[in-house]
Motif scaffolding. Structure first.
Motif, short mmCIF file in Angstrom:
data_model
loop_
_atom_site.label_atom_id
_atom_site.label_comp_id
_atom_site.label_asym_id
_atom_site.label_seq_id
_atom_site.Cartn_x
_atom_site.Cartn_y
_atom_site.Cartn_z
N ASP A 25 11.26 -14.24 -6.85
CA ASP A 25 12.63 -14.62 -6.45
C ASP A 25 12.60 -15.40 -5.13
O ASP A 25 13.19 -15.00 -4.12
N VAL A 26 11.91 -16.55 -5.17
CA VAL A 26 11.70 -17.32 -3.94
C VAL A 26 13.00 -17.86 -3.34
O VAL A 26 13.06 -18.16 -2.14
N ALA A 27 14.04 -17.96 -4.14
CA ALA A 27 15.32 -18.43 -3.61
C ALA A 27 15.86 -17.48 -2.55
O ALA A 27 16.54 -17.90 -1.61
N HIS A 28 15.55 -16.19 -2.69
CA HIS A 28 16.02 -15.19 -1.73
C HIS A 28 14.90 -14.66 -0.83
O HIS A 28 15.18 -14.18 0.28
N THR A 77 4.85 -7.43 3.43
CA THR A 77 6.23 -7.59 2.95
C THR A 77 6.28 -8.62 1.83
O THR A 77 5.88 -9.76 2.02
N MET A 78 6.75 -8.18 0.68
CA MET A 78 6.97 -9.07 -0.47
C MET A 78 8.32 -8.76 -1.07
O MET A 78 8.68 -7.60 -1.21
N ARG A 79 9.03 -9.80 -1.42
CA ARG A 79 10.35 -9.66 -2.07
C ARG A 79 11.27 -8.71 -1.29
O ARG A 79 12.06 -7.95 -1.86
N GLY A 80 11.16 -8.75 0.04
CA GLY A 80 12.03 -7.96 0.90
C GLY A 80 11.63 -6.52 1.07
O GLY A 80 12.33 -5.76 1.75
N VAL A 81 10.50 -6.13 0.48
CA VAL A 81 10.03 -4.74 0.57
C VAL A 81 8.76 -4.70 1.44
O VAL A 81 7.84 -5.50 1.23
N THR A 82 8.72 -3.78 2.38
CA THR A 82 7.57 -3.65 3.29
C THR A 82 6.83 -2.35 3.02
O THR A 82 7.44 -1.28 2.98
N LYS A 83 5.51 -2.46 2.85
CA LYS A 83 4.66 -1.30 2.64
C LYS A 83 3.43 -1.40 3.55
O LYS A 83 2.90 -2.49 3.76
N ASN A 142 -1.35 -11.83 12.22
CA ASN A 142 0.02 -12.14 11.79
C ASN A 142 -0.06 -13.32 10.83
O ASN A 142 -0.46 -14.42 11.22
N VAL A 143 0.31 -13.09 9.56
CA VAL A 143 0.16 -14.11 8.52
C VAL A 143 1.47 -14.29 7.78
O VAL A 143 2.17 -13.32 7.48
N SER A 144 1.80 -15.54 7.48
CA SER A 144 2.99 -15.87 6.69
C SER A 144 2.58 -16.80 5.55
O SER A 144 1.88 -17.80 5.78
N ILE A 145 3.01 -16.48 4.32
CA ILE A 145 2.64 -17.26 3.13
C ILE A 145 3.91 -17.81 2.48
O ILE A 145 4.90 -17.09 2.28
N ASP A 146 3.87 -19.09 2.16
CA ASP A 146 4.97 -19.76 1.46
C ASP A 146 4.85 -19.45 -0.03
O ASP A 146 3.97 -19.98 -0.72
N VAL A 147 5.73 -18.58 -0.55
CA VAL A 147 5.62 -18.14 -1.94
C VAL A 147 5.85 -19.30 -2.91
O VAL A 147 5.31 -19.33 -4.01
N ASN A 148 6.64 -20.27 -2.50
CA ASN A 148 6.92 -21.41 -3.37
C ASN A 148 5.67 -22.22 -3.67
O ASN A 148 5.64 -23.00 -4.63
#
Length: 213
Positions: A119-122, A143-149, A93-99
């Motif tokens: 679109d890091v604001a959203h 999951t990137m930019r709200g899309v999961t593949k 389980n990994v989470s990356i801060d896009v900012n």
């Protein structure tokens, strides 16, 4: 009298072997129980936390059809549950801060953070949650930019090994190519000589070191 004596000897021998067999049974059972306990202790799944000082999540895009431009993310977190004897019991389980994106050019990084790209604001995070570990591969939901593949990453998993801090650590390295268009990252420009400014195919690379908890 001789027959009686022999009969008594047979009775004694029989009783001796019977007692020996009775004693052996609980001893054998005890050894089996200990062996099973040791196996469960040695091969149980362990939880590892990603070490940011020895981990990199990177990417490479093709620029103007001629060169490769790398970048990475400087802030991230995650855990790996790993059982080398039962990969079905492993997960990530990994989470990356896009900012925290960094391509070494601030103007470009600002563009990548904008609505034209991540679109890091959203959508401030990229996440990966595994669904399956198999020999040489990790499959999971990216999951990137709200899309999961669902993607499958060829990986090498090494360790565990003892660190300088006297802890156990594992390493995971691998790479996979994804199409950014699939995740809604669509910005581009056509070139006068043909082709596009930024490739759709992006090479993602992972180099993880994680410490046992």
């Amino acid at each position: 009298m001789k027959n009686l004596t022999n009969s008594k000897k047979q009775v004694v021998l029989t009783d001796t072997y019977s007692c020996s067999g009775i004693l052996r049974q609980p001893i054998q059972a005890m050894f089996i129980a200990i062996s099973l306990l040791m196996t469960s202790v040695v091969f149980a799944a362990d939880t590892y936390v990603i070490d940011p000082a020895h981990t990199n999540f990177g990417f490479t895009a093709t620029h103007m059809m001629i060169s490769k431009v790398p970048g990475d993310f400087e802030k991230f977190s995650g855990t790996i549950t790993y059982d080398p004897q039962d990969l079905a019991n492993s997960k990530a389980n990994v989470s990356i801060d896009v900012n925290s994106i960094n391509t070494r050019i601030e103007q470009r990084d600002h563009h990548l953070r904008s609505a034209a790209f991540f679109d890091v604001a959203h959508y401030p995070t990229i996440t990966f949650v595994s669904t399956k570990f198999t020999q040489g591969y990790i499959t999971g939901n990216l999951t990137m930019r709200g899309v999961t593949k669902l993607i499958t990453i060829p990986v090498s998993i090494l360790g565990p090994a003892k660190t300088m801090g006297d802890r156990q650590a594992i390493g995971i390295s691998g790479s996979v190519t994804v199409n950014r268009q699939d995740y809604g990252i669509k910005w581009n420009q056509n070139l006068d000589q043909g082709g596009v400014f930024v490739s759709d195919d992006i090479l993602l690379t992972i180099n993880i070191e994680a410490d046992k908890q």
